[in-house]
Design a protein around this motif. Structure first.
Motif, PDB file in Angstrom:
ATOM      1  N   PRO A   1       0.798  -1.230   0.000  1.00 14.66           N
ATOM      2  CA  PRO A   1       0.000   0.000   0.000  1.00 14.66           C
ATOM      3  C   PRO A   1       0.831   1.280   0.000  1.00 14.66           C
ATOM      4  O   PRO A   1       0.623   2.170   0.828  1.00 14.66           O
TER       5      PRO A   1
ATOM      6  N   THR B   1      -5.007   2.552  -0.154  1.00 12.57           N
ATOM      7  CA  THR B   1      -3.890   2.209   0.728  1.00 12.57           C
ATOM      8  C   THR B   1      -4.205   2.247   2.217  1.00 12.57           C
ATOM      9  O   THR B   1      -3.452   1.664   3.006  1.00 12.57           O
ATOM     10  N   ASN B   2      -5.262   2.948   2.624  1.00 14.58           N
ATOM     11  CA  ASN B   2      -5.503   3.122   4.057  1.00 14.58           C
ATOM     12  C   ASN B   2      -6.971   3.486   4.310  1.00 14.58           C
ATOM     13  O   ASN B   2      -7.799   3.495   3.388  1.00 14.58           O
ATOM     14  N   ARG B   3      -7.257   3.792   5.553  1.00 14.63           N
ATOM     15  CA  ARG B   3      -8.632   4.100   5.968  1.00 14.63           C
ATOM     16  C   ARG B   3      -9.195   5.300   5.223  1.00 14.63           C
ATOM     17  O   ARG B   3     -10.333   5.293   4.746  1.00 14.63           O
TER      18      ARG B   3
ATOM     19  N   SER C   1      -6.274  -8.241   4.387  1.00 11.85           N
ATOM     20  CA  SER C   1      -5.494  -7.959   5.593  1.00 11.85           C
ATOM     21  C   SER C   1      -3.994  -7.950   5.304  1.00 11.85           C
ATOM     22  O   SER C   1      -3.245  -7.207   5.947  1.00 11.85           O
TER      23      SER C   1
ATOM     24  N   LEU D   1      -3.191  -4.396   3.190  1.00  8.25           N
ATOM     25  CA  LEU D   1      -3.297  -3.231   4.072  1.00  8.25           C
ATOM     26  C   LEU D   1      -2.413  -3.376   5.303  1.00  8.25           C
ATOM     27  O   LEU D   1      -1.902  -2.392   5.838  1.00  8.25           O
TER      28      LEU D   1
ATOM     29  N   ASN E   1       1.302  -1.944   6.057  1.00 14.10           N
ATOM     30  CA  ASN E   1       1.489  -0.648   6.715  1.00 14.10           C
ATOM     31  C   ASN E   1       0.975  -0.778   8.145  1.00 14.10           C
ATOM     32  O   ASN E   1      -0.231  -0.910   8.374  1.00 14.10           O
TER      33      ASN E   1
ATOM     34  N   SER F   1       0.428   1.181  10.425  1.00 20.98           N
ATOM     35  CA  SER F   1      -0.480   2.216  10.929  1.00 20.98           C
ATOM     36  C   SER F   1      -1.945   1.930  10.597  1.00 20.98           C
ATOM     37  O   SER F   1      -2.843   2.586  11.126  1.00 20.98           O
ATOM     38  N   ASN F   2      -2.194   0.954   9.721  1.00 22.35           N
ATOM     39  CA  ASN F   2      -3.571   0.594   9.403  1.00 22.35           C
ATOM     40  C   ASN F   2      -4.162  -0.276  10.515  1.00 22.35           C
ATOM     41  O   ASN F   2      -3.658  -1.373  10.776  1.00 22.35           O
ATOM     42  N   ASP F   3      -5.211   0.210  11.146  1.00 22.25           N
ATOM     43  CA  ASP F   3      -5.906  -0.528  12.210  1.00 22.25           C
ATOM     44  C   ASP F   3      -6.953  -1.410  11.544  1.00 22.25           C
ATOM     45  O   ASP F   3      -8.086  -0.985  11.286  1.00 22.25           O
ATOM     46  N   LEU F   4      -6.589  -2.639  11.259  1.00 20.46           N
ATOM     47  CA  LEU F   4      -7.431  -3.505  10.439  1.00 20.46           C
ATOM     48  C   LEU F   4      -8.762  -3.864  11.086  1.00 20.46           C
ATOM     49  O   LEU F   4      -9.809  -3.765  10.436  1.00 20.46           O
TER      50      LEU F   4
ATOM     51  N   MET G   1     -11.069  -0.970  10.829  1.00 25.98           N
ATOM     52  CA  MET G   1     -11.503  -0.746   9.451  1.00 25.98           C
ATOM     53  C   MET G   1     -12.588  -1.749   9.055  1.00 25.98           C
ATOM     54  O   MET G   1     -13.544  -1.398   8.358  1.00 25.98           O
TER      55      MET G   1
END
Length: 356
Positions: free
Chosen positions: A211, A222-224, A245, A248, A251, A253-256, A259
């Motif tokens: 991402p 790439t992210n939220r 999962s 994404l 990275n 910093s992505n809070d899966l 999300m």
């Protein structure tokens, strides 16, 4: 959740459909017509052949991965309308056999990027590996040549005909930035979604893998924040997500789980896999077990359970274990183990909830 398993077609996949049917709780295949050139209409007779073969083995064909998007659409070229019309016609043909979800992506040139297809892990298995410094200092032509040496199996998103025009493609993207790509995605969705709605087929975009920008190419899913932008780009319930999962999760910093809970009503397809991240930016794919990687698979499955997720899930890339010779990332054994791990978590959550 409905468990499905990716299959590349008769003569193009070493895993027989009869084996897939034997994986507990697996009810369908995730498929595509990989011999059709990107941008061309899918013929009904070939679609029916896959449907009949799957149904003979008690499996559905509800999920297609992927009806690939032609580069002219991503680039916004005048020829894009021709390829969009073909895409619409393919949607109509797929609706005739009951397809419910199409996973697609909008990544320029490469659908996914790794530096090594068979990196050895400590346990002796091998897996897909991303070495950041190697990618950053590599000519993409060198990477393509390495990957295309593996000619026993086709690699999804790495079609030889398209990649044979690599320098031409990179030249075409010289003037394309992220906002241009967003504009071209919006144009595509505005044309496609009315037909998707008419056909009752959900369009589910796959995040960029990895991402972030690679080889100077723009990446936008790439992210939220980018997923929020996507869903607002064309506000239609048929505009959805294939939530991966592994992509994404590269990275940190992505809070899966968060999300999943936020976008759950628009996640029509889920890829669940684990990766181990390293501080230098490298990552390697691991077993699905939470403790083997950097992604909390338990928390992700728990998030799906909390939202009462009823759409489609597949184990994503697996390791290559027990000397199995397979397409990189798509062996039978480790993906089957992954399914049982995911069901184990799900069943335990059902027991806690009191439904079992």
């Amino acid at each position: 959740m409905k468990m499905v398993f990716r299959w590349f077609g008769e003569g193009n996949d070493h895993v027989p459909l009869s084996y897939i049917k034997q994986i507990p709780g697996t009810t369908g295949i995730v498929w595509g017509l990989h011999d059709i050139e990107v941008g061309e209409k899918w013929p009904l007779d070939k679609i029916l052949k896959v449907k009949n073969k799957a149904e003979q083995n008690g499996l559905n064909i509800d999920v297609v991965e992927s009806v690939n998007v032609h580069e002219d659409i991503k680039l916004g070229r005048p020829t894009r309308d021709h390829y969009i019309e073909n895409y619409k016609e393919t949607l109509k043909e797929l609706s005739k056999v009951g397809v419910k979800v199409i996973c697609y992506n909008f990544m320029p040139v490469f659908d996914w990027i790794r530096s090594d297809l068979f990196k050895k892990l400590e346990d002796g298995s091998t897996a897909l590996f991303y070495e950041k410094s190697k990618i950053e200092n590599m000519d993409p032509t060198e990477l393509v040549n390495d990957f295309l040496k593996n000619d026993e199996f086709t690699l999804p998103g790495w079609e030889p005909d398209r990649l044979g025009k690599l320098s031409e493609l990179f030249d075409a993207y010289q003037g394309i930035n992220e906002e241009d790509l967003w504009d071209n995605l919006k144009y595509f969705l505005e044309k496609i979604l009315p037909i998707a709605e008419e056909c009752d087929i959900k369009m589910a975009i796959h995040p960029d893998d990895p991402p972030w920008s690679v080889f100077g190419l723009p990446r936008i899913i790439t992210n939220r924040q980018s997923i929020r932008k996507l869903l607002n780009l064309v506000d239609n319930p048929y505009n959805g997500i294939s939530f991966c999962s592994g992509s994404l999760g590269a990275n940190e910093s992505n809070d899966l789980p968060a999300m999943v809970k936020e976008f759950g009503d628009r996640i029509y397809f889920a890829h669940i896999r684990n990766i181990k991240r390293y501080k230098n930016g490298d990552f390697i794919e691991t077993s699905h077990r939470t403790s083997d990687g950097s992604i909390d698979i338990y928390e992700i499955v728990q998030a799906y359970h909390e939202i009462d997720y009823k759409w489609y899930v597949r184990p994503d890339h697996g390791r290559h274990i027990w000397e199995e010779e397979s397409r990189p990332g798509y062996g039978l054994y480790d993906r089957a183990l992954g399914i049982m791990y995911l069901w184990g978590i799900w069943d335990s959550l059902e027991r806690i909830k009191g439904d079992v």
